[in-house]
Motif scaffolding. Structure first.
Motif, PDB file in Angstrom:
ATOM      1  N   HIS A 133      62.370  49.777  41.170  1.00  0.00           N
ATOM      2  CA  HIS A 133      61.238  50.357  41.018  1.00  0.00           C
ATOM      3  C   HIS A 133      59.799  49.466  41.415  1.00  0.00           C
ATOM      4  N   ASP A 134      60.315  48.432  40.665  1.00  0.00           N
ATOM      5  CA  ASP A 134      59.218  46.974  40.690  1.00  0.00           C
ATOM      6  C   ASP A 134      59.121  46.592  42.398  1.00  0.00           C
ATOM      7  N   ALA A 135      59.767  46.883  43.137  1.00  0.00           N
ATOM      8  CA  ALA A 135      59.587  45.966  44.682  1.00  0.00           C
ATOM      9  C   ALA A 135      59.504  46.671  45.287  1.00  0.00           C
ATOM     10  N   ALA A 136      59.984  48.591  44.776  1.00  0.00           N
ATOM     11  CA  ALA A 136      59.360  49.522  46.067  1.00  0.00           C
ATOM     12  C   ALA A 136      57.558  49.996  45.728  1.00  0.00           C
ATOM     13  N   ALA A 137      57.115  50.351  44.495  1.00  0.00           N
ATOM     14  CA  ALA A 137      56.139  50.871  43.741  1.00  0.00           C
ATOM     15  C   ALA A 137      54.924  49.651  43.896  1.00  0.00           C
ATOM     16  N   VAL A 138      55.024  48.328  43.802  1.00  0.00           N
ATOM     17  CA  VAL A 138      53.829  47.623  43.523  1.00  0.00           C
ATOM     18  C   VAL A 138      53.696  47.495  45.065  1.00  0.00           C
ATOM     19  N   THR A 139      52.301  47.831  44.889  1.00  0.00           N
ATOM     20  CA  THR A 139      51.125  47.527  46.106  1.00  0.00           C
ATOM     21  C   THR A 139      49.818  46.913  45.893  1.00  0.00           C
ATOM     22  N   ASP A 140      49.351  46.379  46.640  1.00  0.00           N
ATOM     23  CA  ASP A 140      48.299  45.079  46.599  1.00  0.00           C
ATOM     24  C   ASP A 140      47.595  46.042  46.706  1.00  0.00           C
ATOM     25  N   LEU A 141      46.104  45.473  46.658  1.00  0.00           N
ATOM     26  CA  LEU A 141      44.647  46.167  45.982  1.00  0.00           C
ATOM     27  C   LEU A 141      43.389  45.005  46.259  1.00  0.00           C
ATOM     28  N   LYS A 142      42.050  44.970  46.978  1.00  0.00           N
ATOM     29  CA  LYS A 142      41.556  44.603  47.214  1.00  0.00           C
ATOM     30  C   LYS A 142      39.918  45.097  45.899  1.00  0.00           C
ATOM     31  N   ALA A 143      40.646  44.777  45.032  1.00  0.00           N
ATOM     32  CA  ALA A 143      39.862  43.590  43.782  1.00  0.00           C
ATOM     33  C   ALA A 143      39.211  42.272  43.615  1.00  0.00           C
ATOM     34  N   GLN A 144      38.071  42.270  43.711  1.00  0.00           N
ATOM     35  CA  GLN A 144      36.916  41.329  43.666  1.00  0.00           C
ATOM     36  C   GLN A 144      36.822  40.861  42.173  1.00  0.00           C
ATOM     37  N   ARG A 145      36.658  39.319  42.123  1.00  0.00           N
ATOM     38  CA  ARG A 145      36.257  39.195  40.363  1.00  0.00           C
ATOM     39  C   ARG A 145      35.463  39.574  39.846  1.00  0.00           C
ATOM     40  N   ASN A 146      35.214  39.226  39.083  1.00  0.00           N
ATOM     41  CA  ASN A 146      33.677  39.967  38.032  1.00  0.00           C
ATOM     42  C   ASN A 146      33.272  38.809  37.416  1.00  0.00           C
ATOM     43  N   ALA A 147      32.883  37.451  37.639  1.00  0.00           N
ATOM     44  CA  ALA A 147      32.683  35.913  36.642  1.00  0.00           C
ATOM     45  C   ALA A 147      32.268  36.558  35.827  1.00  0.00           C
ATOM     46  N   LYS A 148      30.688  37.667  35.567  1.00  0.00           N
ATOM     47  CA  LYS A 148      30.588  37.703  34.354  1.00  0.00           C
ATOM     48  C   LYS A 148      31.315  38.557  33.287  1.00  0.00           C
ATOM     49  N   TYR A 149      32.921  38.738  33.324  1.00  0.00           N
ATOM     50  CA  TYR A 149      33.001  39.164  32.102  1.00  0.00           C
ATOM     51  C   TYR A 149      34.341  38.480  32.355  1.00  0.00           C
ATOM     52  N   LEU A 178      47.090  44.629  37.726  1.00  0.00           N
ATOM     53  CA  LEU A 178      47.225  43.080  37.534  1.00  0.00           C
ATOM     54  C   LEU A 178      47.411  42.477  38.580  1.00  0.00           C
ATOM     55  N   TYR A 179      46.613  40.926  38.580  1.00  0.00           N
ATOM     56  CA  TYR A 179      47.480  40.389  39.565  1.00  0.00           C
ATOM     57  C   TYR A 179      46.650  40.670  40.750  1.00  0.00           C
ATOM     58  N   GLY A 180      45.745  41.644  41.394  1.00  0.00           N
ATOM     59  CA  GLY A 180      46.028  41.746  42.525  1.00  0.00           C
ATOM     60  C   GLY A 180      47.050  43.268  43.143  1.00  0.00           C
ATOM     61  N   ARG A 181      47.445  43.817  42.605  1.00  0.00           N
ATOM     62  CA  ARG A 181      48.599  44.597  43.199  1.00  0.00           C
ATOM     63  C   ARG A 181      48.334  46.001  41.586  1.00  0.00           C
TER      64      ARG A 181
END
Length: 321
Positions: A49-65, A213-216
């Motif tokens: 399931h992990d290999a099939a379902a985990v996809t990338d996200l486009k997220a910007q690091r919020n350094a303030k938090y 998490l970790y951009g996925r």
């Protein structure tokens, strides 16, 4: 806003994640995908399931938090979990969550708000840019991790429902699918899992709805597709696989408080001065810190005292634990 730096704790033994970097781990995942594609057997359902379902996200690091501490490895975060819906052992969620289906997904919003109803997961999240926040997770069992969550501020998500002045609390509920979540077939807890926050806690800038998490996107074992993150509270407040949000006038019931009210309070704020009845909360260990790591003092509110202490001004934190 000040986010504190933490020193690593210790681990009771050496786990594979402590000698495997994230890059090596992700390469291992690619090999697993290739093995699946060629029909190689012997790989568990969770990996399939992990290999099939985990996809990338486009997220910007919020350094303030975000903490400046290096996060735990992807393997640490995805193989050492508390998610009793899939089993009681730390490895059970990764091993037993392969059949869980996190899509399509809807969330029902009800209670003291103007905009209620059932919303598609995509419609709930789309109006808000996805950001990454590196938070420290502290579990009531006296261990911790540093995790790069991807998601949206909880306040931003809740405000779109226009809660009224009668909304004093926000209650959350986990999906109930015992056919896909084998832990729900037992009686370890009362199902479905429920949690709640005071409305000012929910609207605090640190409160977060994680979708990855970790951009996925979140793996099943980490609460796919939607979980709560409140970094100044113990980990059991972080309800996973959320299907209901309810704005209430009265303090809602919470699963661990129902199960053992003398051990688990509604607030669940990290407090080294208030021990669990069966163990101390004064020190902790960081998962993945290696054989020679040492236990370190637990910080009030998990190190976020400057940001959240005002929420509890005048309260007896030994009574409201």
């Amino acid at each position: 806003m000040l986010i504190r730096r933490f020193r690593p704790g210790d681990s009771a033994d050496i786990r594979p994640s402590e000698i495997t970097s994230e890059s090596v781990y992700l390469n291992r995942r690619k090999l697993l995908q290739a093995a699946l594609a060629t029909g190689v057997t012997g790989i568990g359902a969770a990996w399939t399931h992990d290999a099939a379902a985990v996809t990338d996200l486009k997220a910007q690091r919020n350094a303030k938090y975000s903490l400046s501490d290096p996060p735990n490895s992807y393997e640490d975060i995805t193989t050492y979990n508390n998610f009793y819906e899939f089993g009681l052992d730390k490895g059970a969620p990764a091993a037993n969550s392969g059949r869980f289906k996190p899509a399509p997904w809807t969330v029902t919003v009800k209670g003291e708000a103007e905009n209620t109803g059932t919303f598609a997961f995509e419609d709930l999240i789309k109006p808000h840019p996805i950001e990454e926040r590196v938070y420290r997770l502290r579990c009531v069992e006296a261990w911790s991790m540093v995790i790069p969550w991807d998601g949206v501020p909880l306040a931003a998500a809740l405000k779109q429902f226009k809660p009224t002045s009668k909304a004093k609390y926000v209650a959350f509920k986990t999906v109930y699918r015992p056919d896909e979540m084998p832990g729900q077939r037992g009686r370890s807890l009362q199902w479905p899992y429920v949690e709640g926050l005071r409305i000012d806690e929910a609207m605090h800038p640190l409160s977060f709805l994680a979708i990855g998490l970790y951009g996925r996107t979140l793996p099943n074992q980490n609460g796919a597709p939607l979980r709560l993150v409140t970094p100044w509270k113990y980990g059991f407040k972080g309800i996973k696989s959320i299907v209901e949000i309810n704005f209430t006038q009265k303090q809602p019931p919470t699963t661990w408080n129902i199960s053992a009210p003398h051990e688990y309070g509604f607030y669940a704020n990290v407090n080294p001065k208030v021990d669990h009845p069966r163990w101390s909360q004064a020190r902790e260990r960081k998962i993945g810190s290696g054989l020679f790591g040492s236990r370190v003092p637990t910080l009030m509110f998990n190190g976020y005292e400057q940001e959240v202490a005002s929420l509890y001004r005048g309260m007896d934190l030994k009574k409201y634990y």
